[in-house]
Design a protein around this motif. Structure first.
Motif, PDB file in Angstrom:
ATOM      1  N   SER A   7       0.635  -1.253   0.029  1.00 11.66           N
ATOM      2  CA  SER A   7       0.156   0.090   0.056  1.00 11.66           C
ATOM      3  C   SER A   7       0.870   1.370  -0.213  1.00 11.66           C
ATOM      4  O   SER A   7       2.022   1.344   0.330  1.00 11.66           O
ATOM      5  N   ASP A   8       0.443   2.193  -0.485  1.00 12.74           N
ATOM      6  CA  ASP A   8       0.864   3.660  -0.599  1.00 12.74           C
ATOM      7  C   ASP A   8       0.113   4.794   0.010  1.00 12.74           C
ATOM      8  O   ASP A   8      -1.120   4.709   0.044  1.00 12.74           O
ATOM      9  N   ILE A   9       0.701   5.684   0.989  1.00  5.35           N
ATOM     10  CA  ILE A   9      -0.140   6.583   1.499  1.00  5.35           C
ATOM     11  C   ILE A   9      -0.873   7.449   0.833  1.00  5.35           C
ATOM     12  O   ILE A   9      -1.917   8.057   0.929  1.00  5.35           O
ATOM     13  N   ALA A  10      -0.266   7.781  -0.567  1.00  4.18           N
ATOM     14  CA  ALA A  10      -1.045   8.572  -1.622  1.00  4.18           C
ATOM     15  C   ALA A  10      -1.827   7.937  -2.585  1.00  4.18           C
ATOM     16  O   ALA A  10      -2.076   8.369  -3.506  1.00  4.18           O
ATOM     17  N   CYS A  11      -2.080   6.598  -2.147  1.00  2.00           N
ATOM     18  CA  CYS A  11      -3.006   5.972  -3.102  1.00  2.00           C
ATOM     19  C   CYS A  11      -4.288   5.731  -2.389  1.00  2.00           C
ATOM     20  O   CYS A  11      -4.643   5.275  -1.567  1.00  2.00           O
ATOM     21  N   PHE A  38       1.233  -4.093   6.902  1.00  2.00           N
ATOM     22  CA  PHE A  38       1.426  -2.924   5.796  1.00  2.00           C
ATOM     23  C   PHE A  38       2.653  -2.978   5.269  1.00  2.00           C
ATOM     24  O   PHE A  38       3.644  -3.206   5.901  1.00  2.00           O
ATOM     25  N   LYS A  39       2.650  -3.244   4.019  1.00  2.00           N
ATOM     26  CA  LYS A  39       3.892  -3.198   3.147  1.00  2.00           C
ATOM     27  C   LYS A  39       4.059  -2.066   2.275  1.00  2.00           C
ATOM     28  O   LYS A  39       3.032  -1.810   1.709  1.00  2.00           O
ATOM     29  N   SER A  40       5.166  -1.717   2.416  1.00  2.00           N
ATOM     30  CA  SER A  40       5.567  -0.251   1.684  1.00  2.00           C
ATOM     31  C   SER A  40       5.414  -0.444   0.000  1.00  2.00           C
ATOM     32  O   SER A  40       5.989  -1.472  -0.233  1.00  2.00           O
ATOM     33  N   PHE A  41       4.700   0.448  -0.547  1.00  2.00           N
ATOM     34  CA  PHE A  41       4.779   0.337  -1.753  1.00  2.00           C
ATOM     35  C   PHE A  41       4.556   1.869  -2.399  1.00  2.00           C
ATOM     36  O   PHE A  41       3.546   2.369  -2.204  1.00  2.00           O
ATOM     37  N   GLN A  42       5.513   2.264  -3.180  1.00  2.03           N
ATOM     38  CA  GLN A  42       5.498   3.743  -3.588  1.00  2.03           C
ATOM     39  C   GLN A  42       4.840   3.629  -4.912  1.00  2.03           C
ATOM     40  O   GLN A  42       5.625   3.146  -5.872  1.00  2.03           O
ATOM     41  N   LYS A 166      16.026   0.502   4.299  1.00  3.73           N
ATOM     42  CA  LYS A 166      16.264  -0.797   4.029  1.00  3.73           C
ATOM     43  C   LYS A 166      15.069  -1.562   4.015  1.00  3.73           C
ATOM     44  O   LYS A 166      14.566  -2.539   3.186  1.00  3.73           O
ATOM     45  N   GLU A 167      14.295  -1.334   5.056  1.00  2.00           N
ATOM     46  CA  GLU A 167      13.015  -1.915   5.552  1.00  2.00           C
ATOM     47  C   GLU A 167      11.929  -1.785   4.304  1.00  2.00           C
ATOM     48  O   GLU A 167      11.094  -2.834   3.646  1.00  2.00           O
ATOM     49  N   VAL A 168      11.884  -0.589   3.934  1.00  2.80           N
ATOM     50  CA  VAL A 168      11.044   0.103   2.946  1.00  2.80           C
ATOM     51  C   VAL A 168      11.374  -0.760   1.562  1.00  2.80           C
ATOM     52  O   VAL A 168      10.602  -1.110   0.804  1.00  2.80           O
ATOM     53  N   ARG A 169      12.807  -0.787   1.269  1.00  5.81           N
ATOM     54  CA  ARG A 169      13.183  -1.018   0.020  1.00  5.81           C
ATOM     55  C   ARG A 169      12.664  -2.751   0.052  1.00  5.81           C
ATOM     56  O   ARG A 169      12.672  -3.342  -1.099  1.00  5.81           O
ATOM     57  N   ALA A 170      13.062  -3.311   0.900  1.00  3.86           N
ATOM     58  CA  ALA A 170      12.866  -4.649   1.012  1.00  3.86           C
ATOM     59  C   ALA A 170      11.300  -5.096   0.726  1.00  3.86           C
ATOM     60  O   ALA A 170      11.166  -6.056   0.026  1.00  3.86           O
ATOM     61  N   ASP A 171      10.514  -4.459   1.202  1.00  2.06           N
ATOM     62  CA  ASP A 171       9.174  -4.543   0.819  1.00  2.06           C
ATOM     63  C   ASP A 171       8.883  -4.227  -0.624  1.00  2.06           C
ATOM     64  O   ASP A 171       7.968  -5.345  -1.597  1.00  2.06           O
ATOM     65  N   GLU A 172       9.375  -3.438  -1.209  1.00  2.00           N
ATOM     66  CA  GLU A 172       9.261  -3.176  -2.776  1.00  2.00           C
ATOM     67  C   GLU A 172       9.843  -4.240  -3.301  1.00  2.00           C
ATOM     68  O   GLU A 172       9.411  -4.511  -4.583  1.00  2.00           O
ATOM     69  N   MET A 173      10.939  -4.589  -3.063  1.00  2.00           N
ATOM     70  CA  MET A 173      11.792  -5.636  -3.814  1.00  2.00           C
ATOM     71  C   MET A 173      10.859  -7.018  -3.693  1.00  2.00           C
ATOM     72  O   MET A 173      10.734  -7.785  -4.705  1.00  2.00           O
ATOM     73  N   GLU A 174      10.280  -7.329  -2.449  1.00  2.00           N
ATOM     74  CA  GLU A 174       9.341  -8.577  -2.460  1.00  2.00           C
ATOM     75  C   GLU A 174       8.041  -8.281  -3.405  1.00  2.00           C
ATOM     76  O   GLU A 174       7.525  -9.392  -3.843  1.00  2.00           O
ATOM     77  N   ALA A 183      -0.962  -1.238  -6.549  1.00  2.00           N
ATOM     78  CA  ALA A 183      -1.476  -1.373  -5.087  1.00  2.00           C
ATOM     79  C   ALA A 183      -2.748  -0.621  -4.948  1.00  2.00           C
ATOM     80  O   ALA A 183      -3.311   0.052  -5.788  1.00  2.00           O
ATOM     81  N   PRO A 184      -3.696  -1.287  -4.249  1.00  2.00           N
ATOM     82  CA  PRO A 184      -3.051  -2.236  -3.007  1.00  2.00           C
ATOM     83  C   PRO A 184      -3.282  -3.538  -3.520  1.00  2.00           C
ATOM     84  O   PRO A 184      -4.039  -4.045  -4.457  1.00  2.00           O
ATOM     85  N   PHE A 185      -2.638  -4.337  -2.801  1.00  2.00           N
ATOM     86  CA  PHE A 185      -2.295  -5.884  -3.149  1.00  2.00           C
ATOM     87  C   PHE A 185      -2.416  -6.539  -1.913  1.00  2.00           C
ATOM     88  O   PHE A 185      -1.451  -6.445  -0.981  1.00  2.00           O
ATOM     89  N   PHE A 186      -3.398  -7.408  -1.549  1.00  5.63           N
ATOM     90  CA  PHE A 186      -3.382  -8.261  -0.552  1.00  5.63           C
ATOM     91  C   PHE A 186      -3.238  -9.609  -0.702  1.00  5.63           C
ATOM     92  O   PHE A 186      -3.421 -10.364  -1.757  1.00  5.63           O
ATOM     93  N   VAL A 187      -2.189 -10.129   0.170  1.00  9.05           N
ATOM     94  CA  VAL A 187      -1.722 -11.703   0.365  1.00  9.05           C
ATOM     95  C   VAL A 187      -2.200 -12.317   1.398  1.00  9.05           C
ATOM     96  O   VAL A 187      -1.898 -12.011   2.578  1.00  9.05           O
ATOM     97  N   ILE A 188      -3.218 -13.190   1.268  1.00 12.09           N
ATOM     98  CA  ILE A 188      -3.873 -13.927   2.581  1.00 12.09           C
ATOM     99  C   ILE A 188      -3.009 -15.510   2.761  1.00 12.09           C
ATOM    100  O   ILE A 188      -3.163 -16.047   1.616  1.00 12.09           O
ATOM    101  N   ASN A 189      -2.563 -15.604   3.972  1.00 12.41           N
ATOM    102  CA  ASN A 189      -2.082 -16.828   4.056  1.00 12.41           C
ATOM    103  C   ASN A 189      -0.880 -16.971   3.146  1.00 12.41           C
ATOM    104  O   ASN A 189      -0.572 -18.363   3.084  1.00 12.41           O
TER     105      ASN A 189
END
Length: 216
Positions: A7-11, A38-42, A166-174, A183-189
């Motif tokens: 997710s992104d705050i500007a979305c 919450f996973k970072s996505f710009q 680094k944590e923000v970049r790791a989310d984006e890389m994932e 975004a948004p994109f939800f992954v369940i289980n």
């Protein structure tokens, strides 16, 4: 059930989509026991932290529309938010970089307090969509984050450095590795995906099917 969502705050669709997801979880009486990460996505990491560009100009250029078309779509998005009880004043939002907001959300995450993290996320959505303030302005971020419960000195320390980048970049890389491009994109289980701000009924139905094992 475990849910992580990019997710992104500007979305606006992230704001609306996460609200619908939380509502569905509460309807099923599993909100308190369901980790919601919450996973970072710009949407646009190249945006500057200061700008004089209006949202109307930014939106019309970014979507290849006339200003009239852009205004109509912006109003439609705002009405969509209002139908979920949200104030989404997208027309008066300031199109700036959201990286620092994401880093502060990671600071909140580090406290292992889900309620705190949710308050910080909600506060930032308010800054962007309701208050018409810059989500990249450090004074604005500090005020919103501390009112949500973060320590002022810790917030200042993060904003004066590159902590949690680094944590923000790791989310984006994932997200890239999973083939998530919007975004948004939800992954369940770690198995099922829901993309976009799907209607509340669609989210609720999907969660019920996953919970009962109706979806393989």
């Amino acid at each position: 059930m475990e849910i992580k969502y990019w997710s992104d705050i500007a979305c606006p669709f992230c704001y609306i989509g996460s609200t619908r997801m939380k509502r569905a979880l509460k309807e099923m009486n599993i909100y308190d026991e369901t980790p919601l990460e919450f996973k970072s996505f710009q949407l646009d990491p190249t945006l500057p932290k200061t700008t004089k560009e209006s949202m109307l100009d930014h939106f019309s250029k970014g979507h290849g529309m006339t200003k009239q078309q852009a205004k109509a779509q912006i109003e439609q998005i705002s009405q969509m938010g209002a139908s979920d009880g949200l104030k989404v004043d997208l027309l008066n939002a300031i199109p700036t970089n959201t990286e620092d907001a994401h880093r502060l959300i990671k600071l909140a995450d580090s406290k292992n307090d889900d309620a705190l993290t949710e308050r910080v996320i909600d506060a930032f959505y308010q800054v962007y969509f309701s208050n018409g303030e810059s989500i990249a302005d450090h004074d604005v971020l500090t005020k919103a984050a501390t009112e949500a419960g973060l320590d002022t000195e810790e917030v200042s320390s993060v904003l004066s450095d590159d902590k949690y980048l680094k944590e923000v970049r790791a989310d984006e890389m994932e997200a890239q590795q999973l083939g998530i491009h919007a975004a948004p994109f939800f992954v369940i289980n770690n198995k099922y995906g829901i993309s976009g701000a799907q209607p509340y009924e669609v989210m609720l139905d999907a969660l019920k099917k996953i919970e009962t094992g109706a979806v393989k």
